[in-house]
Design a protein around this motif. Structure first.
Motif, PDB file in Angstrom:
ATOM      1  N   LYS A  44       0.826  -1.205   0.000  1.00 16.03           N
ATOM      2  CA  LYS A  44       0.000   0.000   0.000  1.00 16.03           C
ATOM      3  C   LYS A  44       0.862   1.257   0.000  1.00 16.03           C
ATOM      4  CE  LYS A  44      -2.633  -0.983   3.558  1.00 16.03           C
ATOM      5  NZ  LYS A  44      -3.758  -0.909   4.520  1.00 16.03           N
TER       6      LYS A  44
ATOM      7  N   ARG B 257      -4.891  -0.249  -6.087  1.00 15.10           N
ATOM      8  CA  ARG B 257      -5.681  -0.610  -4.923  1.00 15.10           C
ATOM      9  C   ARG B 257      -5.375  -2.049  -4.571  1.00 15.10           C
ATOM     10  NH1 ARG B 257     -10.173   2.486  -4.034  1.00 15.10           N
ATOM     11  NH2 ARG B 257     -10.140   1.468  -2.003  1.00 15.10           N
TER      12      ARG B 257
ATOM     13  N   ASP C  83     -14.274  -3.312  -2.751  1.00 14.52           N
ATOM     14  CA  ASP C  83     -13.794  -2.066  -2.170  1.00 14.52           C
ATOM     15  C   ASP C  83     -14.128  -2.009  -0.684  1.00 14.52           C
ATOM     16  OD1 ASP C  83     -12.473   0.392  -2.589  1.00 14.52           O
ATOM     17  OD2 ASP C  83     -14.391   1.442  -2.548  1.00 14.52           O
TER      18      ASP C  83
ATOM     19  N   GLN D 191     -11.750  -4.164   1.198  1.00 13.38           N
ATOM     20  CA  GLN D 191     -10.451  -3.545   1.387  1.00 13.38           C
ATOM     21  C   GLN D 191     -10.497  -2.531   2.517  1.00 13.38           C
ATOM     22  OE1 GLN D 191      -8.306  -1.982  -1.983  1.00 13.38           O
ATOM     23  NE2 GLN D 191      -7.417  -0.388  -0.712  1.00 13.38           N
TER      24      GLN D 191
END
Length: 271
Positions: free
Chosen positions: A184, A191, A233, A236
């Motif tokens: 990250k 992503r 998403d 995550q």
């Protein structure tokens, strides 16, 4: 052959740092015909299929003498470039598969310094190659500078050769609260999400999806119209919150960690 591979794999080095040395692999590949790290293709085939299209141009880094390239080819993925820094490995794999799988390109490449042009692959696959860079990282909360540098070079190269919207797929034993600290970072423009597979503690299948461009403010834009959807998403976001909680517990008695030149917290441990 299986017996020879069993005997070879039983010869575990006394110093794990040899896994980063080309000389070790050249010697091993001269004697060993086939070996698969972590798990075989059947264990993560469905995860790969969800992240690949039949016409995708795929780069495998650190392919070694794994069956992964052959398994992908036999599963219908024919636009494959399989690479390793060992010349012995590449020559043997090319000879072994030339007749049955002639479309696979076998090339000697250093995954820390790839020769390919920018935006030239749809997918990059790493199966335990990044793990080999981390065998002597030291404290996983505070890895040494050489490990951070090498991993950054690998990830930077993967990001560079990926097309907009492309994916780095990393198959690893590295746990998310440690590994995502490498993945990250804003500089890679992707992503991150992951899934767990296998028995016991399992292994981890990381998906890094690159942005499709930048908006007027220079921020990366991501396309969620395909298999990276809103549910992914949300997953995550939850994973990142878990990572943050883990970091907070670890850092209770430490300083606030690195910040950028504006005094804002960095997007990862590493600049």
């Amino acid at each position: 052959t299986k017996e020879r591979n069993r005997l070879m794999s039983a010869k575990i080095p006394s110093d794990n740092s040899v896994y980063k040395q080309k000389e070790y692999w050249e010697k091993r590949f001269e004697a060993e015909e086939e070996y698969d790290w972590l798990a075989d293709y059947s264990a993560f085939r469905d995860l790969l299929r969800r992240n690949l299209t039949a016409d995708a141009r795929v780069l495998l880094v650190g392919c070694g003498n794994s069956t992964l390239s052959a398994d992908l080819y036999d599963d219908g993925y024919r636009n494959l470039v399989s690479t390793d820094f060992s010349k012995v490995c590449i020559e043997r794999m090319r000879a072994m598969h030339a007749k049955a799988r002639p479309e696979i390109a076998w090339e000697v490449q250093d995954m820390l310094d790839l020769s390919y042009e920018d935006a030239s692959f749809d997918v990059v696959i790493d199966k335990a190659a990044m793990d080999a860079l981390m065998v002597d990282e030291g404290d996983p909360w505070h890895p040494n500078e050489r490990t951070k540098r090498d991993v950054d070079r690998m990830l930077s190269e993967a990001s560079r050769v990926l097309k907009p919207g492309g994916k780095l797929l990393s198959i690893s034993f590295g746990q998310p609260h440690f590994r995502k600290r490498y993945f990250k970072h804003d500089k890679y423009s992707w992503r991150v999400r992951h899934e767990v597979f296998g028995d016991g503690l399992g292994y981890f299948f990381y998906v890094m999806r690159k942005s499709v461009g930048v908006d007027d403010a220079g921020k990366p834009m991501f396309d969620f119209d395909s298999d990276y959807d809103d549910d992914d998403d949300d997953d995550q976001a939850a994973a990142e919150e878990d990572d943050k909680n883990d970091d907070d517990k670890k850092d209770d008695d430490e300083d606030d960690g690195p910040v950028d030149e504006d005094g804002d917290a960095m997007s990862s441990l590493f600049a």
